[in-house]
Design a protein around this motif. Structure first.
Motif, PDB file in Angstrom:
ATOM      1  N   UNK A 267       0.826  -1.209   0.000  1.00 20.95           N
ATOM      2  CA  UNK A 267       0.000   0.000   0.000  1.00 20.95           C
ATOM      3  C   UNK A 267       0.862   1.262   0.000  1.00 20.95           C
ATOM      4  N   UNK A 268       1.898   1.289   0.820  1.00 17.43           N
ATOM      5  CA  UNK A 268       2.706   2.509   0.908  1.00 17.43           C
ATOM      6  C   UNK A 268       3.670   2.656  -0.267  1.00 17.43           C
ATOM      7  N   UNK A 269       3.733   1.664  -1.133  1.00 18.12           N
ATOM      8  CA  UNK A 269       4.578   1.786  -2.323  1.00 18.12           C
ATOM      9  C   UNK A 269       3.910   2.625  -3.409  1.00 18.12           C
ATOM     10  N   UNK A 270       2.640   2.956  -3.225  1.00 23.94           N
ATOM     11  CA  UNK A 270       1.929   3.801  -4.185  1.00 23.94           C
ATOM     12  C   UNK A 270       2.467   5.231  -4.110  1.00 23.94           C
ATOM     13  N   UNK A 271       2.346   5.959  -5.206  1.00 24.57           N
ATOM     14  CA  UNK A 271       2.815   7.346  -5.232  1.00 24.57           C
ATOM     15  C   UNK A 271       1.879   8.273  -4.471  1.00 24.57           C
ATOM     16  N   UNK A 272       0.573   8.043  -4.594  1.00 23.41           N
ATOM     17  CA  UNK A 272      -0.420   8.925  -3.991  1.00 23.41           C
ATOM     18  C   UNK A 272      -1.281   8.162  -2.994  1.00 23.41           C
ATOM     19  N   UNK A 273      -1.752   8.882  -1.996  1.00 22.05           N
ATOM     20  CA  UNK A 273      -2.598   8.323  -0.943  1.00 22.05           C
ATOM     21  C   UNK A 273      -3.970   8.995  -1.011  1.00 22.05           C
ATOM     22  N   UNK A 274      -5.018   8.189  -1.149  1.00 23.31           N
ATOM     23  CA  UNK A 274      -6.370   8.747  -1.107  1.00 23.31           C
ATOM     24  C   UNK A 274      -6.985   8.440   0.260  1.00 23.31           C
ATOM     25  N   UNK A 275      -8.217   8.821   0.434  1.00 20.33           N
ATOM     26  CA  UNK A 275      -8.869   8.648   1.731  1.00 20.33           C
ATOM     27  C   UNK A 275      -8.966   7.178   2.134  1.00 20.33           C
ATOM     28  N   UNK A 276      -9.282   6.302   1.183  1.00 24.08           N
ATOM     29  CA  UNK A 276      -9.384   4.875   1.503  1.00 24.08           C
ATOM     30  C   UNK A 276      -8.044   4.297   1.934  1.00 24.08           C
ATOM     31  N   UNK A 277      -6.965   4.713   1.278  1.00 25.20           N
ATOM     32  CA  UNK A 277      -5.629   4.259   1.674  1.00 25.20           C
ATOM     33  C   UNK A 277      -5.304   4.732   3.088  1.00 25.20           C
ATOM     34  N   UNK A 278      -5.630   5.967   3.380  1.00 19.50           N
ATOM     35  CA  UNK A 278      -5.378   6.517   4.709  1.00 19.50           C
ATOM     36  C   UNK A 278      -6.180   5.762   5.770  1.00 19.50           C
ATOM     37  N   UNK A 279      -7.406   5.411   5.441  1.00 17.76           N
ATOM     38  CA  UNK A 279      -8.228   4.631   6.375  1.00 17.76           C
ATOM     39  C   UNK A 279      -7.611   3.264   6.633  1.00 17.76           C
TER      40      UNK A 279
ATOM     41  N   UNK B  47      -4.402   2.452   6.387  1.00 22.98           N
ATOM     42  CA  UNK B  47      -3.155   2.613   7.134  1.00 22.98           C
ATOM     43  C   UNK B  47      -3.386   2.924   8.608  1.00 22.98           C
ATOM     44  N   UNK B  48      -4.420   3.693   8.891  1.00 21.55           N
ATOM     45  CA  UNK B  48      -4.630   4.157  10.264  1.00 21.55           C
ATOM     46  C   UNK B  48      -5.680   3.368  11.030  1.00 21.55           C
ATOM     47  N   UNK B  49      -6.588   2.719  10.320  1.00 23.15           N
ATOM     48  CA  UNK B  49      -7.685   2.022  10.994  1.00 23.15           C
ATOM     49  C   UNK B  49      -8.763   2.978  11.479  1.00 23.15           C
ATOM     50  N   UNK B  50      -8.741   4.199  10.996  1.00 26.12           N
ATOM     51  CA  UNK B  50      -9.732   5.192  11.415  1.00 26.12           C
ATOM     52  C   UNK B  50     -11.008   5.076  10.597  1.00 26.12           C
ATOM     53  N   UNK B  51     -12.076   5.620  11.132  1.00 24.35           N
ATOM     54  CA  UNK B  51     -13.328   5.720  10.401  1.00 24.35           C
ATOM     55  C   UNK B  51     -13.238   6.840   9.379  1.00 24.35           C
ATOM     56  N   UNK B  52     -14.291   6.974   8.587  1.00 24.09           N
ATOM     57  CA  UNK B  52     -14.275   7.932   7.482  1.00 24.09           C
ATOM     58  C   UNK B  52     -14.082   9.373   7.962  1.00 24.09           C
ATOM     59  N   UNK B  53     -14.848   9.788   8.952  1.00 26.60           N
ATOM     60  CA  UNK B  53     -14.768  11.178   9.423  1.00 26.60           C
ATOM     61  C   UNK B  53     -13.416  11.497  10.048  1.00 26.60           C
ATOM     62  N   UNK B  54     -12.905  10.592  10.871  1.00 28.46           N
ATOM     63  CA  UNK B  54     -11.599  10.818  11.499  1.00 28.46           C
ATOM     64  C   UNK B  54     -10.492  10.827  10.453  1.00 28.46           C
ATOM     65  N   UNK B  55     -10.591   9.950   9.452  1.00 27.22           N
ATOM     66  CA  UNK B  55      -9.592   9.913   8.384  1.00 27.22           C
ATOM     67  C   UNK B  55      -9.650  11.203   7.565  1.00 27.22           C
ATOM     68  N   UNK B  56     -10.842  11.739   7.354  1.00 30.82           N
ATOM     69  CA  UNK B  56     -10.972  13.004   6.617  1.00 30.82           C
ATOM     70  C   UNK B  56     -10.319  14.143   7.392  1.00 30.82           C
ATOM     71  N   UNK B  57     -10.499  14.165   8.702  1.00 34.24           N
ATOM     72  CA  UNK B  57      -9.870  15.198   9.530  1.00 34.24           C
ATOM     73  C   UNK B  57      -8.353  15.086   9.459  1.00 34.24           C
ATOM     74  N   UNK B  58      -7.837  13.851   9.545  1.00 36.05           N
ATOM     75  CA  UNK B  58      -6.402  13.635   9.471  1.00 36.05           C
ATOM     76  C   UNK B  58      -5.868  14.034   8.099  1.00 36.05           C
ATOM     77  N   UNK B  59      -6.593  13.668   7.047  1.00 35.27           N
ATOM     78  CA  UNK B  59      -6.188  14.018   5.687  1.00 35.27           C
ATOM     79  C   UNK B  59      -6.103  15.533   5.539  1.00 35.27           C
ATOM     80  N   UNK B  60      -7.094  16.238   6.045  1.00 35.23           N
ATOM     81  CA  UNK B  60      -7.091  17.702   5.962  1.00 35.23           C
ATOM     82  C   UNK B  60      -5.949  18.309   6.772  1.00 35.23           C
TER      83      UNK B  60
END
Length: 79
Positions: free
Chosen positions: A9-21, A23-36
């Protein structure tokens, strides 16, 4: 996710919200806050970013993911 899946997963060039979720195990809203939060930090450093993506190397750095440890664990599983 196991170490090999995480490395894949981390070998990808770009990280989207699903990738961040994943990696972190967070829910959608928490992952969106972290992404922002990561996005604002990168913009303040002078980055210009696509609207829904973050550079994976910056996400790995921000989350302090230990790639060496993951590689070691992935090797041990395959042995």
């Amino acid at each position: 996710m196991n170490a090999k899946e995480t490395l894949n997963l981390i070998s990808k060039q770009w990280c989207d919200l699903n990738d961040l979720r994943k990696l972190t195990g967070l829910g959608k809203n928490s992952a969106m806050k972290l992404k922002n939060e990561i996005r604002v930090d990168l913009i303040n450093k002078g980055y210009q970013l696509p609207s829904k993506l973050l550079p994976m190397n910056e996400v790995v750095s921000y989350l302090k993911i230990n790639i060496g440890y993951l590689q070691k664990m992935a090797k041990e599983v395959t042995m």
